[in-house]
Design an enzyme around this catalytic site. Structure first.
Site, PDB file in Angstrom:
ATOM      1  N   ARG A  93       0.834  -1.211   0.000  1.00 39.61           N
ATOM      2  CA  ARG A  93       0.000   0.000   0.000  1.00 39.61           C
ATOM      3  C   ARG A  93       0.870   1.262   0.000  1.00 39.61           C
ATOM      4  O   ARG A  93       0.512   2.256  -0.643  1.00 39.61           O
ATOM      5  CB  ARG A  93      -0.927  -0.029   1.225  1.00 39.61           C
ATOM      6  CG  ARG A  93      -1.792   1.205   1.353  1.00 39.61           C
ATOM      7  CD  ARG A  93      -2.818   1.024   2.449  1.00 39.61           C
ATOM      8  NE  ARG A  93      -3.512   2.255   2.763  1.00 39.61           N
ATOM      9  CZ  ARG A  93      -4.348   2.403   3.805  1.00 39.61           C
ATOM     10  NH1 ARG A  93      -4.569   1.376   4.620  1.00 39.61           N
ATOM     11  NH2 ARG A  93      -4.940   3.539   4.030  1.00 39.61           N
ATOM     12  N   ASN A 147     -10.542  -5.069   0.037  1.00 38.25           N
ATOM     13  CA  ASN A 147     -10.645  -3.973  -0.930  1.00 38.25           C
ATOM     14  C   ASN A 147      -9.853  -4.241  -2.196  1.00 38.25           C
ATOM     15  O   ASN A 147      -8.920  -5.032  -2.165  1.00 38.25           O
ATOM     16  CB  ASN A 147     -10.113  -2.682  -0.276  1.00 38.25           C
ATOM     17  CG  ASN A 147     -11.193  -1.966   0.503  1.00 38.25           C
ATOM     18  OD1 ASN A 147     -12.332  -1.900   0.069  1.00 38.25           O
ATOM     19  ND2 ASN A 147     -10.819  -1.429   1.658  1.00 38.25           N
ATOM     20  N   CYS A 169     -18.763  -2.937   3.541  1.00 43.73           N
ATOM     21  CA  CYS A 169     -17.952  -1.762   3.828  1.00 43.73           C
ATOM     22  C   CYS A 169     -18.519  -1.087   5.067  1.00 43.73           C
ATOM     23  O   CYS A 169     -19.730  -1.115   5.302  1.00 43.73           O
ATOM     24  CB  CYS A 169     -18.002  -0.809   2.641  1.00 43.73           C
ATOM     25  SG  CYS A 169     -17.129   0.732   2.942  1.00 43.73           S
ATOM     26  N   HIS A 199     -17.589   2.655  -2.118  1.00 40.76           N
ATOM     27  CA  HIS A 199     -16.833   3.905  -1.995  1.00 40.76           C
ATOM     28  C   HIS A 199     -17.269   4.932  -3.042  1.00 40.76           C
ATOM     29  O   HIS A 199     -16.514   5.867  -3.354  1.00 40.76           O
ATOM     30  CB  HIS A 199     -15.303   3.657  -2.068  1.00 40.76           C
ATOM     31  CG  HIS A 199     -14.780   2.919  -0.861  1.00 40.76           C
ATOM     32  ND1 HIS A 199     -13.446   2.661  -0.654  1.00 40.76           N
ATOM     33  CD2 HIS A 199     -15.427   2.373   0.210  1.00 40.76           C
ATOM     34  CE1 HIS A 199     -13.295   2.007   0.496  1.00 40.76           C
ATOM     35  NE2 HIS A 199     -14.487   1.814   1.022  1.00 40.76           N
ATOM     36  N   TYR A 252     -15.917   9.128   0.357  1.00 46.45           N
ATOM     37  CA  TYR A 252     -14.938   9.012  -0.723  1.00 46.45           C
ATOM     38  C   TYR A 252     -15.241   9.909  -1.922  1.00 46.45           C
ATOM     39  O   TYR A 252     -14.371  10.137  -2.765  1.00 46.45           O
ATOM     40  CB  TYR A 252     -14.810   7.560  -1.177  1.00 46.45           C
ATOM     41  CG  TYR A 252     -13.983   6.719  -0.214  1.00 46.45           C
ATOM     42  CD1 TYR A 252     -12.595   6.651  -0.343  1.00 46.45           C
ATOM     43  CD2 TYR A 252     -14.566   6.010   0.825  1.00 46.45           C
ATOM     44  CE1 TYR A 252     -11.825   5.894   0.522  1.00 46.45           C
ATOM     45  CE2 TYR A 252     -13.808   5.251   1.708  1.00 46.45           C
ATOM     46  CZ  TYR A 252     -12.436   5.200   1.553  1.00 46.45           C
ATOM     47  OH  TYR A 252     -11.666   4.463   2.408  1.00 46.45           O
TER      48      TYR A 252
HETATM   49  P1  NAD Z   1      -3.154  -6.168   6.615  1.00 45.03           P
HETATM   50  O1  NAD Z   1      -2.044  -5.552   5.857  1.00 45.03           O
HETATM   51  O2  NAD Z   1      -3.031  -6.290   8.073  1.00 45.03           O
HETATM   52  O3  NAD Z   1      -3.433  -7.610   5.986  1.00 45.03           O
HETATM   53  C1  NAD Z   1      -4.246  -8.524   6.639  1.00 45.03           C
HETATM   54  C2  NAD Z   1      -3.627  -9.890   6.585  1.00 45.03           C
HETATM   55  O4  NAD Z   1      -3.762 -10.445   5.267  1.00 45.03           O
HETATM   56  C3  NAD Z   1      -2.125  -9.905   6.891  1.00 45.03           C
HETATM   57  O5  NAD Z   1      -1.872 -10.585   8.085  1.00 45.03           O
HETATM   58  C4  NAD Z   1      -1.530 -10.588   5.670  1.00 45.03           C
HETATM   59  O6  NAD Z   1      -0.436 -11.418   5.967  1.00 45.03           O
HETATM   60  C5  NAD Z   1      -2.704 -11.350   5.135  1.00 45.03           C
HETATM   61  N1  NAD Z   1      -2.571 -11.841   3.762  1.00 45.03           N
HETATM   62  C6  NAD Z   1      -1.936 -11.276   2.719  1.00 45.03           C
HETATM   63  N2  NAD Z   1      -2.056 -12.057   1.629  1.00 45.03           N
HETATM   64  C7  NAD Z   1      -2.787 -13.127   1.996  1.00 45.03           C
HETATM   65  C8  NAD Z   1      -3.246 -14.287   1.320  1.00 45.03           C
HETATM   66  N3  NAD Z   1      -2.967 -14.509   0.031  1.00 45.03           N
HETATM   67  N4  NAD Z   1      -3.971 -15.192   2.014  1.00 45.03           N
HETATM   68  C9  NAD Z   1      -4.244 -15.005   3.323  1.00 45.03           C
HETATM   69  N5  NAD Z   1      -3.844 -13.923   4.008  1.00 45.03           N
HETATM   70  C10 NAD Z   1      -3.120 -13.007   3.355  1.00 45.03           C
HETATM   71  O7  NAD Z   1      -4.480  -5.410   6.196  1.00 45.03           O
HETATM   72  P2  NAD Z   1      -5.563  -4.571   7.006  1.00 45.03           P
HETATM   73  O8  NAD Z   1      -5.130  -3.180   7.026  1.00 45.03           O
HETATM   74  O9  NAD Z   1      -5.925  -5.236   8.264  1.00 45.03           O
HETATM   75  O10 NAD Z   1      -6.764  -4.688   5.981  1.00 45.03           O
HETATM   76  C11 NAD Z   1      -7.204  -5.941   5.547  1.00 45.03           C
HETATM   77  C12 NAD Z   1      -8.061  -5.842   4.312  1.00 45.03           C
HETATM   78  O11 NAD Z   1      -9.358  -5.390   4.648  1.00 45.03           O
HETATM   79  C13 NAD Z   1      -7.544  -4.877   3.254  1.00 45.03           C
HETATM   80  O12 NAD Z   1      -7.812  -5.379   1.970  1.00 45.03           O
HETATM   81  C14 NAD Z   1      -8.341  -3.627   3.519  1.00 45.03           C
HETATM   82  O13 NAD Z   1      -8.434  -2.788   2.405  1.00 45.03           O
HETATM   83  C15 NAD Z   1      -9.664  -4.229   3.884  1.00 45.03           C
HETATM   84  N6  NAD Z   1     -10.580  -3.381   4.670  1.00 45.03           N
HETATM   85  C16 NAD Z   1     -11.802  -3.200   4.132  1.00 45.03           C
HETATM   86  C17 NAD Z   1     -12.730  -2.449   4.780  1.00 45.03           C
HETATM   87  C18 NAD Z   1     -14.042  -2.229   4.090  1.00 45.03           C
HETATM   88  O14 NAD Z   1     -14.701  -1.240   4.344  1.00 45.03           O
HETATM   89  N7  NAD Z   1     -14.453  -3.132   3.195  1.00 45.03           N
HETATM   90  C19 NAD Z   1     -12.447  -1.901   6.034  1.00 45.03           C
HETATM   91  C20 NAD Z   1     -11.184  -2.131   6.576  1.00 45.03           C
HETATM   92  C21 NAD Z   1     -10.256  -2.888   5.888  1.00 45.03           C
HETATM   93  C1  G6P Z   2     -12.578   2.994   5.388  1.00 43.30           C
HETATM   94  C2  G6P Z   2     -13.019   2.106   4.275  1.00 43.30           C
HETATM   95  C3  G6P Z   2     -12.211   0.890   4.143  1.00 43.30           C
HETATM   96  C4  G6P Z   2     -10.754   1.222   4.154  1.00 43.30           C
HETATM   97  C5  G6P Z   2     -10.400   1.908   5.441  1.00 43.30           C
HETATM   98  C6  G6P Z   2      -8.971   2.415   5.428  1.00 43.30           C
HETATM   99  O1  G6P Z   2     -13.299   2.781   6.508  1.00 43.30           O
HETATM  100  O2  G6P Z   2     -14.357   1.753   4.314  1.00 43.30           O
HETATM  101  O3  G6P Z   2     -12.591   0.242   2.979  1.00 43.30           O
HETATM  102  O4  G6P Z   2      -9.972   0.061   4.036  1.00 43.30           O
HETATM  103  O5  G6P Z   2     -11.218   2.977   5.697  1.00 43.30           O
HETATM  104  O6  G6P Z   2      -8.582   2.700   6.726  1.00 43.30           O
HETATM  105  P1  G6P Z   2      -7.052   2.777   7.108  1.00 43.30           P
HETATM  106  O7  G6P Z   2      -7.033   2.997   8.563  1.00 43.30           O
HETATM  107  O8  G6P Z   2      -6.445   1.470   6.681  1.00 43.30           O
HETATM  108  O9  G6P Z   2      -6.496   3.907   6.309  1.00 43.30           O
HETATM  109 MN    MN Z   3     -14.797   0.411   2.661  1.00 40.87          MN
END
Ligand code: NAD
Ligand code: G6P
Ligand code: MN
Length: 434
Positions: A93, A147, A169, A199, A252
């Protein structure tokens, strides 16, 4: 009992998810939870996994949290699979944000070049997961948080041919938590209607007599907490524009309606070595969180997690799972197949809309056509997503360039092509398809 599998279990958000399941245990009797990660996330998985088990041990319920790097072992006979992984972790990222910014372009997790590349890295992995699910848990529901959640969910249906998927989300959750208070109401005194894509959606609000109260909320949004996530810089929308559309744009939309100011703010942070981009800030928060998770007497979600943009995401995830399991038909905003809810987009594309969630999945609620200005934006954005997905699946360079060209946050030309090429090199390890 129910078997839950969470892929990307090493995420710092996992305690949030556990809290949501513990709160709902009476309607969702979980037997076991499997947290799956990969070698690069092994340490995080072990730390947060132990924390997750402590949370259950401190609850009245007897639930075992299994930790594994073997996805197939975990998926066997799963009832619900949730995905919250990040291919390349936060270091990827950082590149998604810093490389475009170094050329003066938007550097953001789910928008502009960074969002496109997150899709390129993620879609092949999610399609592999779907293939495993077809074999090991063909009746399971896939609850996707990964995401860019809209494109990932669309790709699961379109290319994975897997229908039992719901994308989620926390942005709509945040809006529905904060806005009612602004007009002195509670959420159950209001009827929310969301439409658009992940978003990139808008919503309207009515009271129980059917009066539109969107305008009242708009008046009160300025200078108050309207629930936008912590990761988005709060440049206000032009009030004349929002009043004219009489819909509330999601947080967003700022990247599109106030492009100039948002880009300048990102560039300022990027050029300030004390601040850095959002991913760099989040790395710091993540490090602090994992220090806390190591404390063996901590058995509840720490306050610091609210610094992350995804706060409250378990309210969407756990409520969706409980609603499917207990056929509750709850109103939840989800990414699901359009089927006419937004007539401005094809019926077979994934949209993010208000829906009733029950045993048969999501039943989207008809929103109707959008006014010309919003319809124009939405059709460009959705088609941009379709081009990105196809490029992610085929690895076609020309399509990747098409995706950059149609993306409204990227100006076309030599610089855009250079950013594309540089990102392809930077992420080579995670882009075998190109
Ligand atoms: P992070 O960097 O902590 O990753 C989470 C875990 O995924 C890590 O422990 C990593 O080792 C693991 N990982 C990577 N590749 C993998 C694979 N192929 N198989 C299994 N595990 C794997 O990320 P984060 O900041 O905790 O965010 C996690 C995800 O959730 C991101 O894609 C983020 O964008 C998403 N997210 C979405 C929302 C939403 O609104 N939809 C909200 C928050 C986070
Ligand atoms: C929002 C969105 C998520 C996104 C996150 C990022 O809540 O809905 O899709 O992943 O923020 O937050 P961060 O703390 O990782 O910047
Ligand atoms: Mn989101």
């Amino acid at each position: 009992g129910v078997k839950i599998v969470t892929i990307g279990g090493g995420s710092s958000y996992t305690p949030e998810l556990m809290e949501g399941f513990i709160k709902r245990y009476d309607e969702l009797p979980i037997r076991e939870i499997w947290l799956v990660d990969i070698e690069d996330g092994k340490e995080k998985l072990e730390t947060v996994g132990a924390m997750a088990q402590r949370m259950w041990d401190a609850s009245p319920y007897d639930v075992k949290v299994h930790l594994t790097l073997d996805r197939r072992e975990a998926l066997k006979d799963a009832d619900f699979v949730t995905t919250q992984f990040r291919v390349g972790l936060l270091n990827a990222r950082v590149k998604d944000e810093r490389i475009p910014l170094s050329y003066g372009m938007v550097g953001q997790e789910t928008n502009g070049p960074g969002g496109i590349f997150k899709a390129f890295r993620t879609i092949p992995v999610i399609l592999d997961i779907v293939e495993d699910m077809k074999e090991l848990c063909p009746d399971a529901w896939l609850i996707n948080f990964t995401n860019p959640a809209g494109m990932v969910t669309d790709a699961i249906m379109r290319y994975g041919k897997w229908e039992k998927v719901i994308g989620l989300c926390n942005v709509p959750v945040g809006a529905m938590m904060a806005e009612p208070e602004l007009i002195g109401k509670s959420l159950d005194e209001l009827v929310y209607a969301f439409a658009g894509i992940n978003h990139f959606h808008w919503h309207r609000v009515k009271d129980l007599q059917g009066n539109d109260v969107t305008g009242e909320i708009i008046e009160k949004m300025y200078g108050n907490d309207s629930g936008i996530p912590a990761n988005i810089h709060d440049t206000p929308f032009f009030i004349e524009q929002v009043k004219q559309m009489n819909m509330i744009p999601c947080g967003y939309h700022r990247y599109y309606y106030r492009f100039e100011e948002m880009l300048n703010h990102m560039l300022e942070e990027y050029h300030d070595p004390e601040v850095g981009t959002r991913a760099q800030q989040v790395k710091q928060t993540e490090a602090e969180l994992f220090e806390l998770y190591k404390e063996t007497n901590l058995d509840h979600k720490p306050e610091q997690l609210s610094k992350r943009g995804g706060a409250h995401y378990s309210d969407a995830a756990c409520e969706t799972i409980a609603s499917i399991y207990a056929n509750k038909n709850t109103h939840i905003v989800v990414s699901t197949k359009n089927n006419g809810a937004v007539p401005d987009l094809p019926a077979d594309t994934v949209v993010e809309v208000s829906a009733y969630i029950g045993a048969a999945g999501a039943r989207p609620i008809a929103f109707g056509s959008l006014p010309a200005a919003e319809r124009g934006w939405l059709q460009v954005m959705k088609n941009m997503e379709l081009v990105v997905e196809e490029a992610a699946v085929t690895g076609d360079y020309g399509l990747a360039l098409q995706a950059f060209t149609i993306n409204p946050l990227i100006s076309s030309g030599e610089t855009a092509k250079r950013v594309l090429d540089e990102l392809l090199i930077a992420h080579k390890k995670y882009l075998p398809q190109f």
